[in-house]
Structures are given as C-alpha cells and as structure tokens.
Design a protein around this motif. Structure first.
Motif, PDB file in Angstrom:
ATOM      1  N   VAL A 285       0.829  -1.209   0.000  1.00  0.00           N
ATOM      2  CA  VAL A 285       0.000   0.000   0.000  1.00  0.00           C
ATOM      3  C   VAL A 285       0.861   1.256   0.000  1.00  0.00           C
ATOM      4  O   VAL A 285       0.618   2.200  -0.764  1.00  0.00           O
ATOM      5  CB  VAL A 285      -0.947  -0.003   1.222  1.00  0.00           C
ATOM      6  CG1 VAL A 285      -1.686   1.333   1.335  1.00  0.00           C
ATOM      7  CG2 VAL A 285      -1.945  -1.144   1.109  1.00  0.00           C
ATOM      8  N   ARG A 286       1.870   1.263   0.845  1.00  0.00           N
ATOM      9  CA  ARG A 286       2.771   2.421   0.928  1.00  0.00           C
ATOM     10  C   ARG A 286       3.439   2.698  -0.419  1.00  0.00           C
ATOM     11  O   ARG A 286       3.490   3.838  -0.893  1.00  0.00           O
ATOM     12  CB  ARG A 286       3.823   2.142   2.002  1.00  0.00           C
ATOM     13  CG  ARG A 286       4.913   3.190   2.204  1.00  0.00           C
ATOM     14  CD  ARG A 286       5.758   2.712   3.373  1.00  0.00           C
ATOM     15  NE  ARG A 286       6.908   3.541   3.692  1.00  0.00           N
ATOM     16  CZ  ARG A 286       8.141   3.344   3.235  1.00  0.00           C
ATOM     17  NH1 ARG A 286       8.372   2.350   2.380  1.00  0.00           N
ATOM     18  NH2 ARG A 286       9.135   4.121   3.611  1.00  0.00           N
ATOM     19  N   SER A 287       3.951   1.671  -1.065  1.00  0.00           N
ATOM     20  CA  SER A 287       4.681   1.842  -2.311  1.00  0.00           C
ATOM     21  C   SER A 287       3.764   2.173  -3.482  1.00  0.00           C
ATOM     22  O   SER A 287       4.089   3.037  -4.310  1.00  0.00           O
ATOM     23  CB  SER A 287       5.480   0.571  -2.621  1.00  0.00           C
ATOM     24  OG  SER A 287       6.392   0.282  -1.593  1.00  0.00           O
ATOM     25  N   LEU A 288       2.615   1.513  -3.574  1.00  0.00           N
ATOM     26  CA  LEU A 288       1.701   1.771  -4.683  1.00  0.00           C
ATOM     27  C   LEU A 288       1.092   3.167  -4.586  1.00  0.00           C
ATOM     28  O   LEU A 288       0.873   3.823  -5.622  1.00  0.00           O
ATOM     29  CB  LEU A 288       0.609   0.701  -4.727  1.00  0.00           C
ATOM     30  CG  LEU A 288       1.104  -0.711  -5.080  1.00  0.00           C
ATOM     31  CD1 LEU A 288      -0.023  -1.727  -4.978  1.00  0.00           C
ATOM     32  CD2 LEU A 288       1.704  -0.731  -6.495  1.00  0.00           C
TER      33      LEU A 288
ATOM     34  N   ILE B 251      -1.244   4.488   6.680  1.00  0.00           N
ATOM     35  CA  ILE B 251      -0.229   4.086   5.700  1.00  0.00           C
ATOM     36  C   ILE B 251      -0.497   4.734   4.349  1.00  0.00           C
ATOM     37  O   ILE B 251       0.449   5.036   3.589  1.00  0.00           O
ATOM     38  CB  ILE B 251      -0.168   2.533   5.572  1.00  0.00           C
ATOM     39  CG1 ILE B 251       1.149   2.105   4.901  1.00  0.00           C
ATOM     40  CG2 ILE B 251      -1.353   1.983   4.823  1.00  0.00           C
ATOM     41  CD1 ILE B 251       2.381   2.389   5.700  1.00  0.00           C
ATOM     42  N   MET B 252      -1.750   5.013   4.040  1.00  0.00           N
ATOM     43  CA  MET B 252      -2.061   5.720   2.803  1.00  0.00           C
ATOM     44  C   MET B 252      -1.577   7.173   2.873  1.00  0.00           C
ATOM     45  O   MET B 252      -1.037   7.704   1.897  1.00  0.00           O
ATOM     46  CB  MET B 252      -3.567   5.666   2.524  1.00  0.00           C
ATOM     47  CG  MET B 252      -4.079   4.274   2.163  1.00  0.00           C
ATOM     48  SD  MET B 252      -5.868   4.221   1.867  1.00  0.00           S
ATOM     49  CE  MET B 252      -5.973   5.182   0.347  1.00  0.00           C
ATOM     50  N   PHE B 253      -1.756   7.806   4.021  1.00  0.00           N
ATOM     51  CA  PHE B 253      -1.236   9.166   4.199  1.00  0.00           C
ATOM     52  C   PHE B 253       0.285   9.173   4.068  1.00  0.00           C
ATOM     53  O   PHE B 253       0.862  10.079   3.456  1.00  0.00           O
ATOM     54  CB  PHE B 253      -1.649   9.700   5.576  1.00  0.00           C
ATOM     55  CG  PHE B 253      -1.103  11.068   5.880  1.00  0.00           C
ATOM     56  CD1 PHE B 253      -1.570  12.189   5.213  1.00  0.00           C
ATOM     57  CD2 PHE B 253      -0.104  11.229   6.829  1.00  0.00           C
ATOM     58  CE1 PHE B 253      -1.055  13.452   5.486  1.00  0.00           C
ATOM     59  CE2 PHE B 253       0.422  12.487   7.114  1.00  0.00           C
ATOM     60  CZ  PHE B 253      -0.064  13.603   6.431  1.00  0.00           C
ATOM     61  N   ASP B 254       0.919   8.149   4.618  1.00  0.00           N
ATOM     62  CA  ASP B 254       2.368   8.033   4.512  1.00  0.00           C
ATOM     63  C   ASP B 254       2.795   7.917   3.054  1.00  0.00           C
ATOM     64  O   ASP B 254       3.716   8.615   2.592  1.00  0.00           O
ATOM     65  CB  ASP B 254       2.832   6.802   5.304  1.00  0.00           C
ATOM     66  CG  ASP B 254       4.340   6.765   5.500  1.00  0.00           C
ATOM     67  OD1 ASP B 254       4.969   7.841   5.533  1.00  0.00           O
ATOM     68  OD2 ASP B 254       4.893   5.659   5.626  1.00  0.00           O
ATOM     69  N   GLY B 255       2.130   7.019   2.308  1.00  0.00           N
ATOM     70  CA  GLY B 255       2.504   6.784   0.923  1.00  0.00           C
ATOM     71  C   GLY B 255       2.117   7.900  -0.027  1.00  0.00           C
ATOM     72  O   GLY B 255       2.808   8.150  -1.009  1.00  0.00           O
ATOM     73  N   LEU B 256       1.012   8.585   0.262  1.00  0.00           N
ATOM     74  CA  LEU B 256       0.525   9.626  -0.640  1.00  0.00           C
ATOM     75  C   LEU B 256       1.136  11.003  -0.374  1.00  0.00           C
ATOM     76  O   LEU B 256       1.228  11.829  -1.297  1.00  0.00           O
ATOM     77  CB  LEU B 256      -1.002   9.740  -0.540  1.00  0.00           C
ATOM     78  CG  LEU B 256      -1.815   8.568  -1.092  1.00  0.00           C
ATOM     79  CD1 LEU B 256      -3.285   8.718  -0.723  1.00  0.00           C
ATOM     80  CD2 LEU B 256      -1.658   8.460  -2.608  1.00  0.00           C
TER      81      LEU B 256
END
Length: 303
Positions: free
Chosen positions: A44-47, A212-217
């Motif tokens: 999720v983080r990478s995508l 984790i989405m906030f982290d990745g985005l």
C-alpha cells in the motif's frame, strides 16, 4: 557573481533537503500506527507513492510544456532500483528491531555515501570525515552488538542494508547530475508489486489503512522528492547527513505515541552517532564560512 549563485544553490539545497529529512521522520510512526502485516504495508505504501509519481509527472509535463523523463536513463533506473530495494529492507528492519536501532543505523547513510563517492566519483573525504566515519563505525557496532544480544540482529542487518542502498542511490544521483526528483517515487512500483505478491492470500491485512495511505501519498513522496533533489545542489555526504533529522526525531515520536524506550546501549551508540555527525557538520560549516571569507577578501568586488 558565480560565488553568489553557488551560495544561493547551496541554501536552496539545505532548505529542500532539510524538509525531506523532517518529512521522513514521520515514516516509522505512521507505519507503526497503521498496525498491519509487513507485506501489506509495503504494498500500500509503495503503490500510493507510485500513484503520486504518475500524477506529479502529468502535472509537471503540462505546466512545463515539454515531456520530462519519469526515470532519466540508466542512471535513473539504477538509482530507482536502489531506492526500491531500500524500501524493502527498511520495512523488514522496522518489523524486526526497535525503532531507535533502525534510525540510528540508517544515520550511517552519510558515511556510506562518503565512501562510495570516494570509490566511484574520486571525491576523497576530508580527514575530518574519515575520523567521523571511524567514530560512527564504533557507534553502529554498539547498536548491532545490542541487537545481537537481544535477538534483533536480522532487523539491525536490514537497517545497515537500507543505509547502504540509500547511499548508493544518492551517489548515482550525484554522479549523473540529472533531475532525479521523481525517480524514488516512480520506482516504488517495484517494492509495491513485490509486497502485493507476498501479502496474505485472503487480502491485505491492515488495521488502520488511513495512516499508511497518508504516509505513501504525502509524507514519503515529499521526503524522497526533496532528498532526491538535494544532490543537484549539495554533495552526497551533505545530503546523507539530513537523514540525521529522522535519527533524532523518529525515536521521539515513537516514545510519545507508543512509549517505546530504547535500551541503554542503543542510546549510547545513538549518542555516539549523533555527536559525531553534529561535530562533523559544525566543522564543515565553519570551514565553508572560512573559505567564503577568504574569497570575499581576495575578490571584494566579485558579484
């Protein structure tokens, strides 16, 4: 005039890279807050980061009126592979050792960068850098020894790999001289695919996916864009030193949120690392200031 431009570029590099280091300090707390399985989090983080890269690429092409390379040539691909492998080993280190161990060891990035620049770019480190490197080896040794005694050696080893891979990416970026701002974001697709393939067959297992989405985005794209842009204005060892912000701040965030207290030996090793880096940074700033004063005295009307 050239000295004025160089000074302006250096200040811009310090600002951009400092912002990247600050954003990176929130990475581990956000990963821990998501409470998920390691491969699901990596996916999720990478995508999410890859999605941001595509959006940024389209927007930049539109506003600049020309097509820019998402991954500029073989140098960009090489740096991206190092960044991607670094994400892989970093997540493994977060899940297999204490947060303080991870960030203290990753602080060795700057010294790895100095060694790689010496070997491949023929940029010989100063004697002060070599002394600092020796002191930091001692500090990392304390932390790894503590990890070995506590059964966290694998996690510590993955943190060492992360530092080496990040230093390799910085060195490749520095050598190419090309704009690598989108490279670590675009090549996040590689660890994203690996994480997805290794995640549980029944689906992604993340208790709080918003973190984790906030982290990745947001946080990872901001951090890596700034840190990947830094080598255009700063030397590889200087860029590596801004990872020190994560070293100092991440354990504080973890202590505040999760009440995780590092061991005494880890703190001792971390203190050695931080003091060595701070001492080296102060020495560099005083040395640069002295050179600027000498140049101003010799050429008082330049610029």
């Amino acid at each position: 005039m050239s000295q004025t431009i160089d000074a302006a570029h250096h200040r811009r590099g310090l600002l951009v890279t400092g912002l990247g280091g600050l954003a990176l300090s929130f990475d581990i707390p956000l990963i821990r807050s998501a409470e998920g399985e390691v491969w699901s989090l990596l996916a999720v983080r990478s995508l999410c980061t890859f999605a941001v890269a595509l959006i940024a690429w389209v927007v930049l092409n539109k506003f600049r009126g020309r097509t820019i390379a998402l991954v500029p040539g073989m140098a960009g691909l090489s740096a991206g592979l190092f960044y991607g492998l670094g994400s892989f080993t970093f997540l493994l280190s977060v899940f297999n050792t204490a947060t303080a161990n991870v960030v203290f060891i990753v602080a060795f990035t700057s010294m790895f960068a100095a060694v790689l620049s010496w070997i491949f770019l023929k940029e010989r480190p100063s004697n002060a850098t070599l002394v600092t490197m020796s002191v930091m080896v001692f500090g990392v040794g304390l932390i790894v020894q503590d990890g070995l005694q506590s059964g966290n050696f694998f996690g510590d080893a993955m943190a060492v790999c992360s530092a080496l891979l990040l230093a390799s990416a910085i060195t490749v970026s520095r050598a190419s001289g090309r704009d690598m701002g989108l490279v670590p974001l675009a090549t996040a697709i590689f660890p994203g695919i690996v994480g997805y393939l290794l995640s549980p067959a029944e689906g992604l297992a993340i208790a709080h996916p918003g973190w984790i989405m906030f982290d990745g985005l947001v946080m990872i794209p901001l951090a890596f864009f700034c840190l990947a842009t830094g080598p255009r204005y700063l030397s590889a060892p200087e860029v590596g030193m801004f990872y020190l912000l994560e070293t100092i701040l991440a354990p504080i965030w973890i202590w505040i949120v999760f009440k995780e207290v590092p061991t005494a030996q880890t703190l001792a090793g971390g203190a050695v690392l931080i003091l060595a880096l701070v001492g080296h940074s102060v020495w560099q700033m005083r040395r640069k200031s002295g050179r600027d004063k000498d140049a101003a005295t010799e050429f008082p009307f330049t610029g």
